[in-house]
Write a protein that holds these residues in place. Structure first.
Motif, PDB file in Angstrom:
ATOM      1  N   THR A 162       0.726  -1.249  -0.070  1.00 46.80           N
ATOM      2  CA  THR A 162       0.064   0.055   0.035  1.00 46.80           C
ATOM      3  C   THR A 162       0.886   1.213   0.106  1.00 46.80           C
ATOM      4  O   THR A 162       0.708   2.154  -0.970  1.00 46.80           O
ATOM      5  N   HIS A 185      -7.348  -1.864  12.024  1.00 47.96           N
ATOM      6  CA  HIS A 185      -7.356  -2.839  11.289  1.00 47.96           C
ATOM      7  C   HIS A 185      -7.852  -4.149  11.738  1.00 47.96           C
ATOM      8  O   HIS A 185      -8.581  -4.880  11.067  1.00 47.96           O
ATOM      9  N   THR A 216      -5.630  -4.838  -7.073  1.00 51.02           N
ATOM     10  CA  THR A 216      -6.055  -5.826  -6.116  1.00 51.02           C
ATOM     11  C   THR A 216      -4.986  -6.837  -5.612  1.00 51.02           C
ATOM     12  O   THR A 216      -3.929  -6.945  -6.177  1.00 51.02           O
ATOM     13  N   LEU A 248     -10.909  -6.380   9.736  1.00 48.86           N
ATOM     14  CA  LEU A 248     -10.547  -7.590   9.017  1.00 48.86           C
ATOM     15  C   LEU A 248     -10.702  -8.828   9.556  1.00 48.86           C
ATOM     16  O   LEU A 248     -10.967 -10.001   8.925  1.00 48.86           O
ATOM     17  N   THR A 292      -6.896  -1.470  -2.903  1.00 41.48           N
ATOM     18  CA  THR A 292      -6.393  -0.170  -2.698  1.00 41.48           C
ATOM     19  C   THR A 292      -7.134   0.702  -3.156  1.00 41.48           C
ATOM     20  O   THR A 292      -7.264   0.942  -4.584  1.00 41.48           O
ATOM     21  N   ASP A 324      -6.041 -12.108  -0.341  1.00 37.21           N
ATOM     22  CA  ASP A 324      -6.110 -11.906   1.142  1.00 37.21           C
ATOM     23  C   ASP A 324      -5.130 -13.005   1.899  1.00 37.21           C
ATOM     24  O   ASP A 324      -5.663 -13.646   2.796  1.00 37.21           O
ATOM     25  N   LEU A 360     -10.741  -4.599   2.294  1.00 42.81           N
ATOM     26  CA  LEU A 360     -11.094  -6.118   2.105  1.00 42.81           C
ATOM     27  C   LEU A 360     -12.386  -6.683   1.792  1.00 42.81           C
ATOM     28  O   LEU A 360     -13.307  -6.197   2.551  1.00 42.81           O
ATOM     29  N   MET A 399      -7.504   0.900   2.538  1.00 41.33           N
ATOM     30  CA  MET A 399      -7.343  -0.649   2.339  1.00 41.33           C
ATOM     31  C   MET A 399      -9.165  -0.898   2.488  1.00 41.33           C
ATOM     32  O   MET A 399      -9.650  -0.691   3.398  1.00 41.33           O
ATOM     33  N   ASN A 412      -7.988  -8.041  -1.137  1.00 40.84           N
ATOM     34  CA  ASN A 412      -7.394  -6.637  -0.707  1.00 40.84           C
ATOM     35  C   ASN A 412      -7.446  -5.625  -2.004  1.00 40.84           C
ATOM     36  O   ASN A 412      -6.810  -5.849  -2.891  1.00 40.84           O
TER      37      ASN A 412
END
Length: 336
Positions: A137, A276, A303, A280, A295, A306, A158, A156, A293
């Motif tokens: 990232t 985070h 992408t 997640l 951005t 994960d 997910l 981010m 994932n």
């Protein structure tokens, strides 16, 4: 051909090359090109037991021969990559992973690629190679800085088929994350999320905002971050036409947003989480193999799977390409 979708090699000592090859073999899409060391990809083909010729392309837009794995090897890759032990941290592998990312981003910035899917890298290998960024990232953000050196604000996300979560804070200590939760940062996250979901085809995204504290602070009894920062950001976002709501108790909002029809249609299109792990854990609990994932906020589509480099199974041929395949599908969707 139309602009290709580029899949970077990731850390050559991990499972990145294997999941990239496995995903290509399952899909064989004409738009896919692998970016990295051609011999590393040939080794991955052997590890997976595939009878698959590998074609070395001069440029990513070249047409490969039929039924050949298409590999573009950018200039500047370090020597000796195949000599690095699988499953171990290597400065050479870290340098090669970084170079592949740089080259792929340059292709997108030049308009020669539609999207970027990145295989896993190892943060310690990057550090050993002298690469100062802690992860994908931050590196992508720096590569996408404008002419004045201004970094694009990124977040981010997910996502899987049941849940999308966007994070206000990412890779910082929890004590520091609390200090970073400001009205401005939450509002910026909501704006980035709203814009990204609209680009993906959702006309009026429904965004839920999780609180930071138990029960979303219970009116200030368990903390005042919701009152001081989160609720004002939600109100300001609504004044801008963003369909945001909250803050909600974080122990229930993810269940409400989970989209698992027909029995459980989700109430929201995405959840904005404060930290985070808050965000997640629920996504990964639903299945790491399906997670992607993304951005958000970059001037390009990126992408990734994960999961990490999985050094413990590198070279065994047991790496599951499901998350890489999901990342490819998501990249295609986001790039139109």
């Amino acid at each position: 051909m139309s602009r290709p979708l580029l899949i970077t090699m990731g850390d050559a000592c991990g499972i990145g090359p294997e999941v990239a090859v496995g995903a290509w073999a399952a899909d064989r899409g004409a738009d896919l090109r692998l970016v990295g060391d051609v011999e590393v990809f040939r080794r991955a083909v052997e590890m997976l037991g595939l009878a698959l010729p590998v074609a070395l392309l001069d440029t990513p837009t070249d047409e490969p021969p039929p039924d050949c794995l298409p590999v573009w090897q950018p200039s500047g890759l370090p020597d000796g990559l195949l000599r690095q032990p699988l499953g171990q941290i290597s400065a050479v592998a870290g340098a090669a992973a970084a170079r592949c990312i740089e080259a792929a981003v340059a292709e997108q910035q030049a308009g020669r690629s539609s999207a970027l899917v990145t295989a896993p890298i190892h943060k310690e290998a990057l550090h050993a190679a002298g690469v100062s960024y802690p992860g994908h990232t931050e590196m992508l953000q720096a590569l996408c800085a404008d002419a004045q050196g201004q970094l694009p604000p990124v977040r981010m996300m997910l996502a899987n088929d049941q849940l999308r979560v966007v994070l206000v804070t990412i890779h910082v200590a929890l004590r520091q994350a609390v200090d970073l939760i400001t009205a401005g940062r939450v509002l910026q996250t909501l704006r980035i999320t709203d814009a990204a979901l609209k680009r993906s085809g959702i006309a009026s995204p429904r965004i839920a905002v999780a609180g930071l504290n138990p029960h979303a602070g219970e009116g200030g009894l368990f903390g005042d971050e919701e009152i001081q920062h989160i609720a004002p950001a939600v109100e300001q976002a609504r004044s801008l036409g963003i369909h945001a709501s909250g803050p909600f108790a974080p122990d229930t909002i993810f269940m409400r947003a989970r989209h698992a029809p027909p029995a459980h249609p989700g109430e929201f299109d995405a959840v904005v989480a404060m930290t985070h792990d808050q965000g997640l854990i629920p996504v990964k609990y639903l299945g790491v193999e399906d997670g992607v994932n993304v951005t958000l906020g970059l001037p390009l589509v990126r992408t990734s799977p994960d999961h990490g480099t999985a050094f413990d199974i590198a070279g065994t041929g047991r790496a599951d390409p499901s998350s890489m395949r999901a990342a490819i599908r998501m990249a295609r969707q986001l790039s139109g």
